[in-house]
Scaffold this motif. Structure first.
Motif, PDB file in Angstrom:
ATOM      1  N   LEU A 250       4.888   5.751   5.061  1.00  0.00           N
ATOM      2  CA  LEU A 250       4.654   6.842   6.008  1.00  0.00           C
ATOM      3  C   LEU A 250       4.121   6.308   7.332  1.00  0.00           C
ATOM      4  CD1 LEU A 250       3.074   9.604   3.751  1.00  0.00           C
ATOM      5  CD2 LEU A 250       5.276   9.667   4.909  1.00  0.00           C
ATOM      6  N   GLN A 251       3.255   5.287   7.250  1.00  0.00           N
ATOM      7  CA  GLN A 251       2.694   4.731   8.477  1.00  0.00           C
ATOM      8  C   GLN A 251       3.793   4.142   9.358  1.00  0.00           C
ATOM      9  OE1 GLN A 251      -0.933   4.083   9.949  1.00  0.00           O
ATOM     10  NE2 GLN A 251       0.822   4.370  11.290  1.00  0.00           N
ATOM     11  N   ILE A 252       4.719   3.410   8.734  1.00  0.00           N
ATOM     12  CA  ILE A 252       5.802   2.787   9.507  1.00  0.00           C
ATOM     13  C   ILE A 252       6.711   3.871  10.103  1.00  0.00           C
ATOM     14  CG2 ILE A 252       7.863   1.329   9.314  1.00  0.00           C
ATOM     15  CD1 ILE A 252       6.291  -0.368   7.279  1.00  0.00           C
ATOM     16  N   LEU A 253       6.983   4.914   9.325  1.00  0.00           N
ATOM     17  CA  LEU A 253       7.778   6.029   9.862  1.00  0.00           C
ATOM     18  C   LEU A 253       7.022   6.713  10.998  1.00  0.00           C
ATOM     19  CD1 LEU A 253       9.275   7.645   6.635  1.00  0.00           C
ATOM     20  CD2 LEU A 253      10.501   6.400   8.406  1.00  0.00           C
ATOM     21  N   ALA A 254       5.693   6.837  10.838  1.00  0.00           N
ATOM     22  CA  ALA A 254       4.886   7.481  11.878  1.00  0.00           C
ATOM     23  C   ALA A 254       4.902   6.676  13.171  1.00  0.00           C
ATOM     24  CB  ALA A 254       3.449   7.676  11.396  1.00  0.00           C
ATOM     25  N   LEU A 255       5.161   5.384  13.068  1.00  0.00           N
ATOM     26  CA  LEU A 255       5.246   4.551  14.269  1.00  0.00           C
ATOM     27  C   LEU A 255       6.635   4.637  14.901  1.00  0.00           C
ATOM     28  CD1 LEU A 255       3.212   1.457  13.070  1.00  0.00           C
ATOM     29  CD2 LEU A 255       2.545   3.103  14.815  1.00  0.00           C
TER      30      LEU A 255
ATOM     31  N   GLY B  60       0.645   4.122   1.308  1.00  0.00           N
ATOM     32  CA  GLY B  60       0.818   4.870   2.556  1.00  0.00           C
ATOM     33  C   GLY B  60       1.622   4.131   3.615  1.00  0.00           C
ATOM     34  N   LEU B  61       1.973   2.868   3.339  1.00  0.00           N
ATOM     35  CA  LEU B  61       2.599   2.033   4.372  1.00  0.00           C
ATOM     36  C   LEU B  61       3.933   2.603   4.859  1.00  0.00           C
ATOM     37  CD1 LEU B  61       2.126  -0.559   5.955  1.00  0.00           C
ATOM     38  CD2 LEU B  61       3.458  -1.777   4.245  1.00  0.00           C
TER      39      LEU B  61
ATOM     40  N   PRO C 120       0.840  -1.210   0.000  1.00  0.00           N
ATOM     41  CA  PRO C 120       0.000   0.000   0.000  1.00  0.00           C
ATOM     42  C   PRO C 120       0.873   1.258   0.000  1.00  0.00           C
ATOM     43  CG  PRO C 120      -0.698  -1.527   1.714  1.00  0.00           C
ATOM     44  CD  PRO C 120       0.565  -2.090   1.124  1.00  0.00           C
TER      45      PRO C 120
ATOM     46  N   LEU D 241      11.039  -3.702   7.828  1.00  0.00           N
ATOM     47  CA  LEU D 241       9.603  -3.981   7.926  1.00  0.00           C
ATOM     48  C   LEU D 241       8.950  -4.095   6.550  1.00  0.00           C
ATOM     49  CD1 LEU D 241       8.090  -1.971  10.928  1.00  0.00           C
ATOM     50  CD2 LEU D 241       8.300  -4.428  10.644  1.00  0.00           C
TER      51      LEU D 241
ATOM     52  N   GLU E 128       7.121  -7.305   5.162  1.00  0.00           N
ATOM     53  CA  GLU E 128       5.731  -7.212   4.721  1.00  0.00           C
ATOM     54  C   GLU E 128       5.559  -7.812   3.324  1.00  0.00           C
ATOM     55  OE1 GLU E 128       3.656  -6.502   6.855  1.00  0.00           O
ATOM     56  OE2 GLU E 128       1.814  -6.202   5.724  1.00  0.00           O
TER      57      GLU E 128
END
Lengths: 232, 372
Positions: A132-137, A129-130, A127, A147, A151
């Motif tokens: 950015l999501q992983i960086l956001a975590l 956005g993944l 995906p 990761l 994935e």
């Protein structure tokens, strides 16, 4: 039909007898193609990650080249590597032509674009956005790459299998840069070609059977790695 | 609210492909507040949040967190780890619910024994207690978004960014989740920035509201302030002030303004509170929840504005019904299902619409388009 049965009988005999020459050829095939695949995983996945995570001018051209490289004919690779490693060639000083190292080099050139191309497709299929999501975590750059690879592990392992399948089965490059020297650079495919041309179909059958077993075993192992994480 | 300012943006500028997609001269985020961002698609809500969250380096400007501005890459990474973000798409990893919730803790090197009680706490808090070992691939949309929220809350972020977190959910999951999120935000006091298209989401969760348009914040203020007193027609339309009528101030005195609506409205007059110059062109705004409907005019009432009219349309809207009226001008009102049946509201029904002068908001701006 008799020819086939006779061949299978002979093959079984050679296998059960653990013929040292056949065993040596099989182990060399596994070693050479295994190392070439390993090298291609490092180079290919490195390339795939770099291209997937960065935007740069000419990115599409690079991707097109990677995809073209997936179809490199082994004999063409064999020819170029031979010329490069030839005694008077630019890398002649290495003195590795007609050694297993030359075969590993040629097979890496064949498998790297396969693993890079399929690996890139696997990463780009995640995906959008993944990342950015992983960086956001809170992931660091290294953790992000790890990761993302994790994935995409299913298609990535399929890419590795395709790379290994491509090199364990190729004969053109191996014969050209290795020379099919007995006890040194003779691998399953080159030995099969030679025995068939001599009319020794029984030995050729035995070698082919071993090649299939080898390809199956390695892929079974990778498939196990690929599927064990699937949950119901 | 005079709480400490947690995160500040100064002269924030983001350009993409030669286009300026964000320009925010100043934005202060106060500790513990929930700030809602509203605006159409492409208004820059996501870009603003990504920039504030440290996930998108701005073309210009700076972020200041607790009075300090991160300079080096290490400082920026450290700041990024104090905040987190949840997107419209839950973006779960191919793992179990528990492993997903634990992801951020794992990335920070928290040991498994320490992770587990926190993961279980937040799973329970978001109603995922029984799903910890379930694969993320086998969750409903609501469960997946709850997992994404648990994964964010377990990090105890100093700032939480929620980018349209409910948009992809069906109405029922959405209502339950908004309620649960409201409780969690109230309990934890997590400083939050929430983007949404839905004014009722903003109304339920936010303390302050910013309306964005074309990469800029066009109005920022307290939730009620912005909803009831939009500064321009764009904001008014966006925060659900559906009735917006052009008019001219006729008289003004003792804090009461009389506005004559345009010719199309048969010269009806509306009373509003405040000060204005006679002759000034204004926009008269009324929120649908401030309009009451009855079957006849009650003479003894404190309501200053009452207009007879006919129902033109009845639109169900969640727990309410929106009734559109022709009173010589357009007017919309929210009523409950009970009122709908008691008053027999259906197209063609004659009713009287009334609203207090205090519910009327006048938009007075220089250069207001007279054709509007």
């Amino acid at each position: 039909m008799d020819l086939i049965w006779e061949g299978l009988r002979k093959a079984l005999e050679l296998l059960l007898r653990l013929d040292p020459e056949v065993l040596g050829i099989t182990l060399l095939s596994l070693k050479v193609s295994g190392l070439a695949t390993l090298l291609s995983v490092v180079l290919g996945l490195g390339l795939a990650v770099t291209v997937a995570l960065n935007d740069f001018p000419g990115k599409r051209l690079v991707i097109a080249l990677m995809n073209t490289g997936m179809g490199l004919p082994p004999v063409v690779v064999g020819l170029f590597v031979t010329v490069l490693l030839w005694r008077n060639g630019p890398f002649g000083f290495l003195g590795i032509l007609y050694t297993p190292a030359a075969i590993i080099l040629a097979q890496s050139i064949i498998a790297t674009p396969i693993i890079a191309g399929l690996g890139l497709a696997a990463l780009q299929h995640l995906p959008p956005g993944l990342r950015l999501q992983i960086l956001a975590l809170g992931a660091t750059r290294t953790q992000l790459v790890w990761l993302l690879l994790k994935e995409a592990r299913l298609p990535l392992l399929a890419a590795i299998m395709a790379g290994f399948g491509g090199v364990i089965s190729e004969v053109g490059a191996s014969i050209m840069v290795g020379g099919n020297l007995k006890g040194s650079t003779r691998v399953l495919t080159t030995a099969t070609v030679m025995e068939t041309s001599r009319g020794n179909f029984d030995v050729a059958f035995a070698l082919s059977f071993l090649l299939l077993v080898l390809a199956f075993s390695v892929n079974a192992l990778l498939t196990h790695l690929q599927q064990r994480s699937r949950r119901p | 609210m005079s709480r400490e300012v947690l995160l500040q943006a100064r002269n924030l500028l983001v350009r993409r492909g030669g286009l300026q997609v964000l320009e925010v001269p100043a934005l202060d985020l106060r500790a513990g507040e929930v700030l809602a961002l509203m605006g159409p698609n492409g208004a820059g809500k996501t870009t603003l949040m990504l920039t504030l969250a440290g996930l998108l380096p701005p073309t210009g400007g700076e972020l200041i967190f607790r009075q300090t501005s991160p300079r080096s890459r290490e400082q920026q990474d450290a700041l990024r780890r104090r905040m987190t973000m949840v997107f419209q798409d839950p973006l779960l990893l191919d793992a179990t619910v528990a492993q997903n919730i634990a992801t951020g803790l794992q990335l920070r090197g928290v040991r498994a024994a320490e992770r587990q009680p926190q993961v279980e706490h937040w799973a329970r808090r978001l109603g995922l207690g029984g799903l910890l070992d379930r694969s993320a691939h086998h969750l409903s949309g609501g469960e997946a978004q709850r997992t994404a929220l648990a994964r964010a809350f377990v990090l105890q972020p100093e700032v939480l960014f929620l980018d349209e977190p409910f948009s992809a959910l069906d109405a029922r999951s959405r209502e339950g989740l908004i309620e649960d999120l409201g409780h969690i935000l109230a309990d934890t006091g997590t400083t939050t920035v929430l983007s949404t298209h839905d004014q009722s989401e903003a109304a339920q969760l936010a303390h302050r509201l910013a309306v964005m348009k074309e990469g800029r914040i066009v109005q920022l203020g307290g939730l009620r302030e912005v909803m009831n007193h939009p500064e321009d027609p764009f904001v008014a339309a966006f925060v659900g002030m559906e009735t917006l009528l052009k008019g001219q101030v006729v008289t003004c005195g003792e804090g009461l303004i009389s506005v004559r609506l345009g010719k199309g409205a048969m010269d009806r007059e509306v009373l509003a509170m405040g000060e204005a110059q006679p002759g000034q062109t204004v926009l008269v705004g009324v929120r649908p929840e401030h309009v009451a409907l009855s079957l006849q005019t009650d003479n003894a009432t404190s309501v200053r504005n009452a207009f007879p009219g006919a129902v033109t349309k009845v639109i169900p809207q969640g727990p309410f019904f929106k009734v559109e009226l022709d009173c010589g001008f357009f007017l919309s009102a929210y009523v409950t299902g009970q009122s709908l049946s008691e008053l027999g509201l259906q197209p063609g029904r004659r009713v009287v619409a009334s609203f207090k002068a205090t519910s009327v908001h006048l938009i007075r701006r220089e250069g207001l388009d007279p054709q509007l």
